[in-house]
Enzyme design. Structure first.
Site, PDB file in Angstrom:
ATOM      1  N   SER A  98       0.848  -1.189   0.000  1.00 22.51           N
ATOM      2  CA  SER A  98       0.000   0.000   0.000  1.00 22.51           C
ATOM      3  C   SER A  98       0.881   1.236   0.000  1.00 22.51           C
ATOM      4  O   SER A  98       2.053   1.190   0.400  1.00 22.51           O
ATOM      5  CB  SER A  98      -0.886   0.005   1.245  1.00 22.51           C
ATOM      6  N   TYR A 101      -2.026  -0.891  10.623  1.00 21.29           N
ATOM      7  CA  TYR A 101      -2.070  -1.165   9.183  1.00 21.29           C
ATOM      8  C   TYR A 101      -0.838  -0.594   8.484  1.00 21.29           C
ATOM      9  O   TYR A 101      -0.170  -1.302   7.713  1.00 21.29           O
ATOM     10  CB  TYR A 101      -3.343  -0.562   8.597  1.00 21.29           C
TER      11      TYR A 101
END
Length: 271
Positions: free
Chosen positions: A172, A185
């Site tokens: 990501s 995350y």
């Protein structure tokens, strides 16, 4: 003054990226064939994993689909078969190392050696550090990065033996820059990016140049996991555009894919 110096540091990168884009536009890189390759995709029951499976199915790869959601993974397998590909669905908990190893053993015995591994499964919890429960933090790392170790240890040896294969890490943009209320995350995605970079260097050191690596780093994708996601790095992306870019990167053996591409130099600037 500091901002001016940061801009100067970005200029060489801007020139390189501009030249690279022009070269790709006028001299497109040759795409490899994935017909007949055994492709394993984790988290294939929905979102990016599901759409990626469809793209490989269209190219006549043999699909091995993993997800914790039985209904979702069976739906994905059915559509892949409708597209003309062989597809095998496995219910696998990617937070569980032993489940990964036992499922990998079944795949090797019943289907064969995986030659393309797409580590896509991921989880996310949106809360501040103190509101995030300890088990949630542990599961974030178990799925988002530790699973990459276990799947790679299971399937990479055959790729190295044949000097042929591809390991895809779905990370990501949050693996390059921090986002508030996504501490676990972001940390796990930083680790996933590090895993990709270190694995790439290790394969080169071992002279296994036939085993390729690709890391996908998109801005937030509209897959329903995060409500109204937004960052300063650009608009929320649709899964279809991300998968289209991912497939192009895999087929041209691109090492790092940023979506949008501007992230590749925006993440260089630190406040």
């Amino acid at each position: 003054m500091k901002f001016f110096l940061q801009c100067l540091q970005l200029l060489p990168l801007l020139v390189i990226f501009t030249l690279e884009s022009l070269l790709k536009r006028f001299i497109p890189k040759k795409r490899k064939s994935v017909t007949g390759e055994i492709v394993l995709i984790t988290g294939a029951g929905h979102g990016i994993g599901r759409l990626t499976a469809y793209e490989f199915a269209k190219r006549k790869s043999k699909l091995v689909l993993w997800d914790i959601n039985k209904h979702g993974i069976e739906d994905t397998a059915a559509e892949c078969q409708r597209l003309g590909a062989k597809a095998h669905a496995f219910v696998v908990d990617c937070s569980n190392r032993e489940d990964i190893y036992s499922s990998a053993k079944k795949v090797k015995e019943e289907i064969g050696d995986v030659s393309i591994l797409v580590n896509n499964a991921g989880v996310v919890y949106t809360s501040d550090l103190f509101a995030t429960q300890d088990p949630q933090i542990e599961k974030t790392f178990e799925v988002n990065v530790l699973a990459h170790f276990w799947t790679s240890k299971a399937f990479l040896p055959a790729m190295m033996k044949n000097n042929h294969g591809h390991i895809v890490t779905v990370a990501s943009a949050a693996g390059h820059t921090g986002v508030p209320f996504l501490l676990a995350y972001c940390s796990s995605k930083f680790a996933a990016v590090g895993f990709h970079k270190a694995l790439t260097e290790e394969l080169a050191a071992l002279e296994r140049t036939g085993v390729k690596t690709t890391c996908l780093c998109p801005n937030f994708v509209n897959t329903g996991f995060i409500k109204n996601p937004s960052t300063a790095l650009g608009p929320t992306l649709e899964p279809e555009e991300v998968v289209d870019r991912l497939m192009n990167g895999i087929l041209t053996e691109e090492k790092m894919i940023f979506i949008p591409s501007s992230i590749s130099f925006l993440t260089v600037v630190e406040k």
